[in-house]
Scaffold this motif. Structure first.
Motif, PDB file in Angstrom:
ATOM      1  N   PRO A   1       0.819  -1.214   0.000  1.00  0.00           N
ATOM      2  CA  PRO A   1       0.000   0.000   0.000  1.00  0.00           C
ATOM      3  C   PRO A   1       0.854   1.267   0.000  1.00  0.00           C
TER       4      PRO A   1
ATOM      5  N   TRP B   1       0.066   5.871   0.527  1.00  0.00           N
ATOM      6  CA  TRP B   1      -0.970   6.885   0.779  1.00  0.00           C
ATOM      7  C   TRP B   1      -1.150   7.770  -0.443  1.00  0.00           C
TER       8      TRP B   1
ATOM      9  N   GLU C   1      -0.069   0.569   9.695  1.00  0.00           N
ATOM     10  CA  GLU C   1      -0.276   1.398   8.507  1.00  0.00           C
ATOM     11  C   GLU C   1       0.846   2.427   8.321  1.00  0.00           C
TER      12      GLU C   1
ATOM     13  N   TRP D   1     -10.305  -2.148  -5.433  1.00  0.00           N
ATOM     14  CA  TRP D   1     -10.484  -2.060  -3.973  1.00  0.00           C
ATOM     15  C   TRP D   1     -11.893  -2.472  -3.574  1.00  0.00           C
TER      16      TRP D   1
ATOM     17  N   ARG E   1     -14.107  -2.480   9.960  1.00  0.00           N
ATOM     18  CA  ARG E   1     -13.255  -2.457   8.756  1.00  0.00           C
ATOM     19  C   ARG E   1     -14.017  -1.925   7.545  1.00  0.00           C
TER      20      ARG E   1
ATOM     21  N   ARG F   1     -14.429   1.833   7.941  1.00  0.00           N
ATOM     22  CA  ARG F   1     -13.139   2.499   7.772  1.00  0.00           C
ATOM     23  C   ARG F   1     -12.764   2.544   6.286  1.00  0.00           C
ATOM     24  N   HIS F   2     -13.149   1.476   5.564  1.00  0.00           N
ATOM     25  CA  HIS F   2     -12.858   1.467   4.125  1.00  0.00           C
ATOM     26  C   HIS F   2     -13.600   2.607   3.437  1.00  0.00           C
TER      27      HIS F   2
ATOM     28  N   TRP G   1     -12.662   6.275   4.898  1.00  0.00           N
ATOM     29  CA  TRP G   1     -11.292   6.771   4.831  1.00  0.00           C
ATOM     30  C   TRP G   1     -10.445   6.109   3.764  1.00  0.00           C
ATOM     31  N   ARG G   2     -10.262   4.792   3.914  1.00  0.00           N
ATOM     32  CA  ARG G   2      -9.201   4.148   3.131  1.00  0.00           C
ATOM     33  C   ARG G   2      -9.498   4.128   1.640  1.00  0.00           C
ATOM     34  N   ARG G   3     -10.785   4.091   1.279  1.00  0.00           N
ATOM     35  CA  ARG G   3     -11.135   4.041  -0.143  1.00  0.00           C
ATOM     36  C   ARG G   3     -10.508   5.208  -0.903  1.00  0.00           C
TER      37      ARG G   3
ATOM     38  N   MET H   1      -6.021   5.340   0.587  1.00  0.00           N
ATOM     39  CA  MET H   1      -5.002   4.306   0.417  1.00  0.00           C
ATOM     40  C   MET H   1      -4.922   3.776  -1.009  1.00  0.00           C
TER      41      MET H   1
END
Ligand SMILES: C[S@@+](CC[C@H](N)C(=O)[O-])C[C@H]1O[C@@H](n2cnc3c(N)ncnc32)[C@H](O)[C@@H]1O
Length: 243
Positions: free
Chosen positions: A140, A142, A157, A187, A221, A224-225, A228-230, A233
């Motif tokens: 991964p 950022w 992370e 993703w 999870r 959070r995806h 944020w992470r979508r 990340m």
């Protein structure tokens, strides 16, 4: 005790946010053919190994410590008609003695934690191939930097933006020669299959002692995806050439 990933990854062909097409691109970038011998550390359920063996006719040695996943590799390789090309060693990465320059290409797709980080992973893979050999690492990075103040970074992370990730990759002693980056579709497909699989597992195992723990973890999870992470990340396969 059920292991989280053994449950939520149990229907994934590829246990990373990528696609069969991108794994075949990887095979081309690595220059694989029938004469190639490939090492795959943290091979999971064998998705990349089976695709590469089937398409390029190469031989692949898969190192995977989790018994259920190792069995899945064997079954899937047989089913795909490449059982004779895919070998499985049940071992943790650091307990496996890598044959120096014993492979034409070495991979670690989404398992750099097995070597305690990106740089030691690159160093270990680079030792597995001869001069001018190829390695590939899935990792991964950022997309936004600095990260938003409200985003609570987890201990696992400690990633960097893309350019700095490439610097870190190259500091392991290789030169980046290709980058195969995940799309948001990759993703979403990867994450959604976990939600669907967990949903089915909870329905089939209502009285399981870990049912509530897994339900809570799954929601955490999933949220959070998409919160944020979508967006934050990225993930890519970094392909490197040993000097
Ligand atoms: C994210 S999955 C990736 C699987 C596969 N490379 C793929 O792309 O589909 C990470 C894999 O690393 C394995 N793993 C966990 N700890 C490990 C270790 N110490 N050494 C080697 N592999 C490990 C897990 O069992 C899991 O199969």
């Amino acid at each position: 005790m059920a292991w989280w990933h053994a449950v939520v990854d149990s229907r994934h062909e590829l246990q990373n946010p990528t696609s069969p097409e991108k794994i075949l691109l990887l095979g081309e970038a690595l220059g694989l053919d029938e004469s190639s011998r490939v090492l795959d550390i943290g091979a999971g359920r064998g998705g990349p190994a089976v695709l590469l063996a089937r398409e390029f006719g190469c031989r692949i040695l898969c190192v995977e410590p989790w018994r259920e996943f190792a069995d899945a590799i064997r079954e899937r390789a047989q089913a795909a008609g490449v059982g004779h090309l895919v070998e499985v060693v049940e071992s943790k990465a650091q307990d496996f003695e890598i044959e120096a320059a014993g492979f034409d290409a070495a991979l670690c797709i989404g398992a750099t934690f097995a070597f305690d980080g990106l740089v030691p992973t690159v160093e270990a893979l680079a030792r597995a191939v001869p001069p001018a050999g190829a390695i590939a690492v899935g990792e991964p990075f950022w997309r936004e930097w600095p990260l938003p103040r409200d985003f609570e970074l987890r201990e696992d992370e400690g990633f960097l933006p893309l350019a700095e990730t490439v610097d870190r990759f190259e500091s392991g002693g290789v030169e980046l020669v290709a980058l195969i980056t995940s799309s948001q579709d990759d993703w979403d497909r990867f994450e959604s299959l976990k939600w669907l699989t967990l949903d089915l597992w909870l329905a089939a195992n209502p009285g399981h002692p870990q049912a509530e723990e897994f339900r809570t973890e799954g929601r955490y999870r999933r949220d959070r995806h998409f919160r944020w992470r979508r967006d934050l990340m990225g993930w890519a396969i970094f392909v490197g050439r040993v000097p």
